[in-house]
Scaffold this motif. Structure first.
Motif, mmCIF file in Angstrom:
data_model
loop_
_atom_site.group_PDB
_atom_site.id
_atom_site.type_symbol
_atom_site.label_atom_id
_atom_site.label_comp_id
_atom_site.label_asym_id
_atom_site.label_seq_id
_atom_site.Cartn_x
_atom_site.Cartn_y
_atom_site.Cartn_z
ATOM 1 N N ALA A 55 -17.117 -0.292 36.986
ATOM 2 C CA ALA A 55 -16.176 -0.640 38.058
ATOM 3 C C ALA A 55 -14.994 -1.391 37.509
ATOM 4 C CB ALA A 55 -16.876 -1.504 39.093
ATOM 5 N N ALA A 81 -21.545 -8.601 33.024
ATOM 6 C CA ALA A 81 -20.560 -8.703 34.105
ATOM 7 C C ALA A 81 -21.178 -8.248 35.427
ATOM 8 C CB ALA A 81 -19.327 -7.857 33.776
ATOM 9 N N LEU A 82 -21.973 -7.177 35.394
ATOM 10 C CA LEU A 82 -22.647 -6.697 36.598
ATOM 11 C C LEU A 82 -23.584 -7.773 37.141
ATOM 12 C CD1 LEU A 82 -23.727 -3.455 37.761
ATOM 13 C CD2 LEU A 82 -25.679 -4.859 37.153
ATOM 14 N N PRO A 133 -25.409 -4.594 47.688
ATOM 15 C CA PRO A 133 -24.840 -4.571 46.334
ATOM 16 C C PRO A 133 -23.497 -3.833 46.277
ATOM 17 C CG PRO A 133 -27.134 -3.888 46.279
ATOM 18 C CD PRO A 133 -26.742 -3.991 47.722
ATOM 19 N N ALA A 134 -22.495 -4.508 45.787
ATOM 20 C CA ALA A 134 -21.192 -3.884 45.540
ATOM 21 C C ALA A 134 -20.978 -3.743 44.037
ATOM 22 C CB ALA A 134 -20.083 -4.738 46.141
ATOM 23 N N ALA A 135 -21.713 -4.545 43.259
ATOM 24 C CA ALA A 135 -21.575 -4.515 41.813
ATOM 25 C C ALA A 135 -22.106 -3.199 41.264
ATOM 26 C CB ALA A 135 -22.329 -5.679 41.186
ATOM 27 N N LYS A 136 -21.384 -2.610 40.302
ATOM 28 C CA LYS A 136 -21.857 -1.399 39.670
ATOM 29 C C LYS A 136 -21.228 -1.293 38.279
ATOM 30 C CE LYS A 136 -18.291 1.335 41.942
ATOM 31 N NZ LYS A 136 -18.010 2.460 42.822
ATOM 32 N N ASP A 150 -20.892 -5.122 29.768
ATOM 33 C CA ASP A 150 -20.814 -4.555 31.115
ATOM 34 C C ASP A 150 -22.000 -4.988 31.969
ATOM 35 O OD1 ASP A 150 -18.461 -3.297 30.434
ATOM 36 O OD2 ASP A 150 -19.351 -1.299 30.237
ATOM 37 N N VAL A 166 -21.755 -10.597 38.960
ATOM 38 C CA VAL A 166 -21.296 -10.249 40.302
ATOM 39 C C VAL A 166 -22.476 -10.060 41.249
ATOM 40 C CG1 VAL A 166 -20.077 -8.492 41.656
ATOM 41 C CG2 VAL A 166 -19.160 -9.212 39.460
ATOM 42 N N ARG A 167 -23.534 -9.405 40.771
ATOM 43 C CA ARG A 167 -24.663 -9.046 41.642
ATOM 44 C C ARG A 167 -25.499 -10.247 42.059
ATOM 45 N NH1 ARG A 167 -26.599 -7.787 45.744
ATOM 46 N NH2 ARG A 167 -28.693 -6.969 45.869
ATOM 47 N N GLU A 177 -24.282 -11.897 45.202
ATOM 48 C CA GLU A 177 -24.430 -10.949 46.310
ATOM 49 C C GLU A 177 -25.875 -10.963 46.818
ATOM 50 O OE1 GLU A 177 -21.200 -7.492 45.080
ATOM 51 O OE2 GLU A 177 -23.298 -7.228 44.531
#
Length: 54
Positions: free
Chosen positions: A54, A33-34, A48-51, A30, A37-38, A41
């Protein structure tokens, strides 16, 4: 501990766990993966939209 550099962005994470419990493989996936994505960004100056979860 993990440090990842993507372009001009450096992401760093640290996780503590005892020998008895170990580090949960799902959490490691996890976090990876974060980071995936981050990093773009942050590079693009986006909010930040990654969390996790999600």
């Amino acid at each position: 501990m993990a440090q990842v550099r993507v372009g001009t962005v450096v992401l760093w994470a640290s996780l503590d766990a005892s020998r008895a419990t170990g580090i949960d493989a799902t959490l490691v996936r996890d976090l990876a993966a974060l980071f995936a994505v981050r990093a773009p960004e942050a590079q693009d100056g986006k909010t930040p939209a990654a969390k996790l979860g999600a």
